[in-house]
Design a protein around this motif. Structure first.
Motif, short mmCIF file in Angstrom:
data_model
loop_
_atom_site.label_atom_id
_atom_site.label_comp_id
_atom_site.label_asym_id
_atom_site.label_seq_id
_atom_site.Cartn_x
_atom_site.Cartn_y
_atom_site.Cartn_z
N SER A 46 45.42 47.37 -17.11
CA SER A 46 45.66 48.37 -16.05
C SER A 46 46.01 47.69 -14.73
O SER A 46 46.88 48.15 -13.99
N SER A 47 45.32 46.58 -14.46
CA SER A 47 45.58 45.87 -13.20
C SER A 47 46.95 45.19 -13.20
O SER A 47 47.47 44.83 -12.15
N GLU A 48 47.52 45.02 -14.39
CA GLU A 48 48.82 44.35 -14.52
C GLU A 48 49.96 45.33 -14.83
O GLU A 48 51.04 44.91 -15.26
N GLN A 49 49.71 46.62 -14.61
CA GLN A 49 50.71 47.63 -14.95
C GLN A 49 52.07 47.36 -14.32
O GLN A 49 53.11 47.50 -14.96
N GLY A 50 52.06 46.97 -13.05
CA GLY A 50 53.32 46.70 -12.37
C GLY A 50 54.09 45.58 -13.03
O GLY A 50 55.31 45.68 -13.23
N ASN A 51 53.39 44.50 -13.39
CA ASN A 51 54.04 43.37 -14.05
C ASN A 51 54.53 43.74 -15.45
O ASN A 51 55.60 43.30 -15.89
N ILE A 52 53.73 44.54 -16.15
CA ILE A 52 54.13 44.96 -17.50
C ILE A 52 55.41 45.79 -17.44
O ILE A 52 56.35 45.58 -18.21
N ALA A 93 57.65 45.75 -15.10
CA ALA A 93 58.76 44.88 -14.69
C ALA A 93 59.26 44.05 -15.87
O ALA A 93 60.47 43.88 -16.06
N ALA A 94 58.33 43.55 -16.68
CA ALA A 94 58.71 42.73 -17.83
C ALA A 94 59.48 43.55 -18.86
O ALA A 94 60.50 43.10 -19.40
N LEU A 95 59.00 44.76 -19.13
CA LEU A 95 59.69 45.62 -20.11
C LEU A 95 61.08 46.01 -19.61
O LEU A 95 62.04 46.00 -20.37
N GLY A 96 61.17 46.34 -18.32
CA GLY A 96 62.47 46.70 -17.76
C GLY A 96 63.44 45.54 -17.81
O GLY A 96 64.62 45.72 -18.15
N TRP A 97 62.95 44.33 -17.48
CA TRP A 97 63.81 43.14 -17.53
C TRP A 97 64.30 42.89 -18.95
O TRP A 97 65.47 42.59 -19.18
N ALA A 98 63.39 43.02 -19.93
CA ALA A 98 63.74 42.75 -21.32
C ALA A 98 64.83 43.70 -21.81
O ALA A 98 65.78 43.29 -22.47
N ILE A 99 64.71 44.97 -21.45
CA ILE A 99 65.69 45.97 -21.88
C ILE A 99 67.05 45.69 -21.25
O ILE A 99 68.09 45.77 -21.91
N GLU A 100 67.05 45.35 -19.97
CA GLU A 100 68.32 45.08 -19.27
C GLU A 100 68.96 43.78 -19.75
O GLU A 100 70.19 43.67 -19.80
N THR A 101 68.15 42.79 -20.11
CA THR A 101 68.66 41.48 -20.52
C THR A 101 69.32 41.54 -21.89
O THR A 101 70.37 40.94 -22.12
N GLY A 102 68.68 42.25 -22.83
CA GLY A 102 69.21 42.33 -24.18
C GLY A 102 68.98 41.04 -24.94
O GLY A 102 68.36 40.08 -24.45
N GLY A 103 69.49 40.96 -26.17
CA GLY A 103 69.37 39.76 -26.98
C GLY A 103 67.94 39.38 -27.26
O GLY A 103 67.08 40.24 -27.47
N PRO A 104 67.63 38.07 -27.28
CA PRO A 104 66.26 37.61 -27.56
C PRO A 104 65.24 38.18 -26.58
O PRO A 104 64.10 38.45 -26.94
N GLY A 105 65.67 38.35 -25.32
CA GLY A 105 64.75 38.94 -24.33
C GLY A 105 64.34 40.33 -24.71
O GLY A 105 63.18 40.73 -24.54
N ALA A 106 65.28 41.12 -25.23
CA ALA A 106 64.98 42.49 -25.65
C ALA A 106 63.98 42.49 -26.79
O ALA A 106 63.10 43.37 -26.88
N GLN A 107 64.09 41.52 -27.69
CA GLN A 107 63.15 41.44 -28.80
C GLN A 107 61.74 41.15 -28.31
O GLN A 107 60.76 41.69 -28.83
N GLU A 108 61.62 40.29 -27.31
CA GLU A 108 60.30 40.01 -26.73
C GLU A 108 59.73 41.26 -26.07
O GLU A 108 58.53 41.52 -26.12
N GLY A 109 60.62 42.03 -25.44
CA GLY A 109 60.18 43.29 -24.86
C GLY A 109 59.70 44.26 -25.93
O GLY A 109 58.71 44.98 -25.74
N LEU A 110 60.40 44.29 -27.06
CA LEU A 110 60.00 45.16 -28.17
C LEU A 110 58.64 44.74 -28.71
O LEU A 110 57.79 45.59 -29.01
N ARG A 111 58.42 43.43 -28.80
CA ARG A 111 57.13 42.92 -29.27
C ARG A 111 56.00 43.33 -28.31
O ARG A 111 54.92 43.75 -28.74
N LEU A 112 56.29 43.24 -27.03
CA LEU A 112 55.30 43.63 -26.03
C LEU A 112 55.01 45.13 -26.10
O LEU A 112 53.86 45.56 -26.07
N ALA A 113 56.07 45.93 -26.19
CA ALA A 113 55.90 47.38 -26.24
C ALA A 113 55.08 47.79 -27.46
O ALA A 113 54.19 48.65 -27.36
N ALA A 114 55.37 47.18 -28.61
CA ALA A 114 54.62 47.51 -29.82
C ALA A 114 53.15 47.14 -29.68
O ALA A 114 52.26 47.87 -30.13
N ALA A 115 52.88 46.01 -29.02
CA ALA A 115 51.50 45.54 -28.87
C ALA A 115 50.70 46.39 -27.88
O ALA A 115 49.47 46.37 -27.89
#
Length: 211
Positions: free
Chosen positions: A4-10, A12-34
């Motif tokens: 909860s205290s890291e909501q802003g960072n989370i 930001a990370a998800l948004g960056w991953a989606i915009e970046t695409g490729g391997p970055g997007a996959q890391e974002g997908l892993r984070l979202a699933a977790a």
């Protein structure tokens, strides 16, 4: 609390991953699933569904097992919101991905979730089929927690169908497994379920101590 205290960072990370695409997007997908349980426990169901939908869409070539996990998470959040059509669609997509990955254990978990949707919608025959398949597959892979969940679901289904004796059988097996795990919350839930079944049978003297 830490998440909860890291909501802003989370976010930001998800948004960056989606915009970046490729391997970055996959890391974002892993984070979202977790983050499924965090979003579910904190009540961030709508936000979680949005991030999962965007993450899945941005990672069409991610490994099947990862996509399956994310789709299962999306279905879980939709189910909690009572959006059964969306939940069923996500779970079916997840099941296809798990089967593509030849992951029977993952498929067994998703079948249990599909059974919950069917039960909520009153399709008890489909629910029973899903729960029984889930039980068999999870037992084959030694997932005793998954087996306990399947038994609890079958017990609830039998209760809804008016078969108190069968419901009691499943509930007792579920309670036995929960006690082996030592999970107090799950034990309490299983005790409550079994007491409810005994109450329907008018076995109040037996139900009382369980409650």
């Amino acid at each position: 609390a830490r998440l909860s205290s890291e909501q802003g960072n989370i976010r930001a990370a998800l948004g960056w991953a989606i915009e970046t695409g490729g391997p970055g997007a996959q890391e974002g997908l892993r984070l979202a699933a977790a983050l499924r349980w965090f979003w579910s426990c904190q009540g961030h169901l709508a936000e979680g569904r949005q991030w999962l939908a965007r993450s899945v869409a941005s990672s069409p070539h991610a490994p099947s097992r990862l996509r399956a996990k994310a789709l299962n998470a999306a279905g879980t959040l939709a189910n909690r919101q009572g959006d059964y059509a969306a939940a069923r669609s996500a779970f079916n997509d997840s099941l296809r991905e798990y089967r593509k990955a030849e992951d029977e254990h993952g498929a067994g978990l998703v079948l249990g979730n599909l059974g919950l949707v069917a039960m909520h919608e009153g399709d008890y025959a489909s629910a029973r089929s899903c729960f029984e398949q889930s039980l068999t597959m999870l037992d084959r892979h030694g997932d005793q927690l998954g087996v306990a969940n399947a038994l609890g679901n079958l017990s609830m289904l039998a209760y809804f169908c008016g078969d108190a004796k069968l419901a009691q059988t499943y509930a007792a097996r579920n309670l036995d497994l929960r006690r082996r795990f030592g999970d107090t919350w799950s034990i309490a839930t299983a005790l409550q379920c079994l007491a409810r079944i005994l109450t329907v049978q008018e076995r109040h003297d037996d139900a009382g101590p369980l409650l």
